[in-house]
Design a protein around this motif. Structure first.
Motif, PDB file in Angstrom:
ATOM      1  N   ARG A   1      92.446  -4.698  95.134  1.00  0.00           N
ATOM      2  CA  ARG A   1      92.103  -5.701  96.145  1.00  0.00           C
ATOM      3  C   ARG A   1      90.643  -6.125  96.084  1.00  0.00           C
ATOM      4  N   ARG A   2      89.805  -5.328  95.433  1.00  0.00           N
ATOM      5  CA  ARG A   2      88.366  -5.617  95.413  1.00  0.00           C
ATOM      6  C   ARG A   2      87.847  -5.758  93.986  1.00  0.00           C
ATOM      7  N   LEU A   3      88.581  -6.411  93.140  1.00  0.00           N
ATOM      8  CA  LEU A   3      88.161  -6.571  91.754  1.00  0.00           C
ATOM      9  C   LEU A   3      87.000  -7.555  91.660  1.00  0.00           C
TER      10      LEU A   3
ATOM     11  N   PHE B   1      88.755   6.115  95.659  1.00  0.00           N
ATOM     12  CA  PHE B   1      89.644   5.093  96.188  1.00  0.00           C
ATOM     13  C   PHE B   1      90.942   5.058  95.392  1.00  0.00           C
ATOM     14  N   THR B   2      91.972   4.503  96.022  1.00  0.00           N
ATOM     15  CA  THR B   2      93.285   4.396  95.391  1.00  0.00           C
ATOM     16  C   THR B   2      93.342   3.161  94.493  1.00  0.00           C
TER      17      THR B   2
ATOM     18  N   LEU C   1      83.642  -1.357  97.722  1.00  0.00           N
ATOM     19  CA  LEU C   1      84.713  -0.514  98.241  1.00  0.00           C
ATOM     20  C   LEU C   1      84.196   0.440  99.324  1.00  0.00           C
ATOM     21  N   CYS C   2      82.959   0.916  99.144  1.00  0.00           N
ATOM     22  CA  CYS C   2      82.379   1.817 100.147  1.00  0.00           C
ATOM     23  C   CYS C   2      82.201   1.112 101.485  1.00  0.00           C
ATOM     24  N   ARG C   3      81.925  -0.195 101.453  1.00  0.00           N
ATOM     25  CA  ARG C   3      81.770  -0.944 102.698  1.00  0.00           C
ATOM     26  C   ARG C   3      83.109  -1.238 103.364  1.00  0.00           C
TER      27      ARG C   3
END
Length: 355
Positions: A281-283, A274-275, A300-302
């Protein structure tokens, strides 16, 4: 005054129409003509009988061939070409266009699944076709799809490897088929509905076989992963590109379970797939103020597609528009063919045939 001589109504003579006009014929000539017409009629009946017998023979021969091919479902109907010309429209040199089903038939996917480097690539391609492209395949291509899928399942049962991705592939295919064949009037698949119901039963049987598979322990008593130093074990774990493989490895024994919880492993996985913008955004922060990289990875995978990695892929030549396997040559006319070749992902392979 009436004419007293013989006229056209006199007995023993008939008028017959010929190519040169009307002519008189005697009784003997008339009988000869009747005999000729009878012989022609007999010859015509004999010809019709032979024609009917030949048609019945051809139909019986074709039926035997069809029954033989239907009974032997393990024979795939595809060519073993190493490359295929991808053209989307008619030109002066070529007429027609290449479809996804034609490319799937002609490229040698049957041998590709035997190659460890190409196995995951073919499995991912089968999964994408099962999700949305199965109705676009021809009847022959759909049958080839099921034949290749059967060989993939047999290979997994024999090698006892890559069980999880094949389970996911079968589940995806079964869900797609359920939506396609739930109503016979709305079925968009080629062939009888009973054939696809039978194939769905085969899919359920394959799923049951994969669920009951038991991994055999190796018979050799050589060095194992646990015998290596911890640094080498971590180095090997860093080569894994799927977090689910790390979780499965950690369930082998408690020592490996501790190593798989290393925060650096999960941080590298997140940064690889991921970037930085997606990660920010997903911390997820723990109570101690640390980033929960493992939880962030699965979240993040979801939300985003992960980066795909394959050892060997199909190549596309931008100069001659030919799709080919990496280790095979194709008739390229460019001065430097290697500079014209680009790697094609499974999704890119499908996008080539979207018109």
């Amino acid at each position: 005054m009436p004419f007293l001589g013989q006229d056209w109504r006199s007995p023993g003579q008939n008028w017959v129409k010929t190519e040169d006009g009307w002519k008189k014929t005697t009784k003997d000539e008339n009988e000869a003509n009747n005999n000729v017409s009878e012989r022609h009629g007999q010859e015509e009946e004999y010809y019709k009988e032979n024609l009917l017998l030949s048609i019945n023979y051809d139909v019986a021969t074709k039926k035997r061939k069809k029954d033989l091919l239907n009974n032997n479902t393990k024979i795939p109907y595809f060519h073993k070409d190493k490359w295929i010309y991808v053209h989307k429209g008619s030109t002066k040199e070529r007429h027609g266009y290449c479809t996804l089903g034609e490319a799937f038939n002609r490229l040698d996917f049957c041998s590709a699944i035997k190659d460890t480097r190409r196995f995951n690539y073919v499995v991912r391609l089968l999964e994408l076709i099962a999700k949305s492209q199965l109705p676009s395949l021809s009847g022959v291509a759909q049958k080839n799809y099921m034949n290749i899928l059967e060989r993939v399942v047999q290979k997994v049962l024999e090698d006892q490897q890559n069980v999880r991705p094949i389970k996911e592939l079968l589940q995806t295919l079964y869900v797609s088929l359920c939506s396609l064949v739930q109503d016979m009037g709305k079925s968009v698949l080629v062939g009888n509905i009973n054939i696809w119901v039978h194939r769905m039963e085969n899919i359920l049987q394959w799923q049951q076989q994969l669920d009951n598979i038991q991994i055999n322990r190796p018979t050799n008593t050589g060095m194992t992963l646990l015998d290596l130093p911890v640094s080498l074990q971590l180095n090997i774990m860093q080569r894994l590109s799927d977090g689910r493989d790390l979780v499965s490895l950690g369930q082998v024994c408690p020592d490996l379970g501790v190593l798989t919880e290393d925060r650096l492993l999960w941080k590298n996985l997140c940064q690889y797939h991921f970037t930085e913008r997606q990660i920010r955004r997903r911390l997820i922060i723990s109570d101690k103020g640390h980033l929960e990289w493992k939880k962030m990875y699965f979240k993040l995978c979801r939300c985003y597609p992960h980066k795909e990695q394959y050892s060997d892929t199909l190549q596309f030549c931008t100069h001659c528009h030919i799709l080919f396997w990496k280790d095979t040559n194709h008739p390229c006319t460019a001065n430097n063919p290697e500079s014209c070749s680009i790697s094609v992902s499974p999704q890119g392979f499908i996008n080539l045939f979207k018109f």
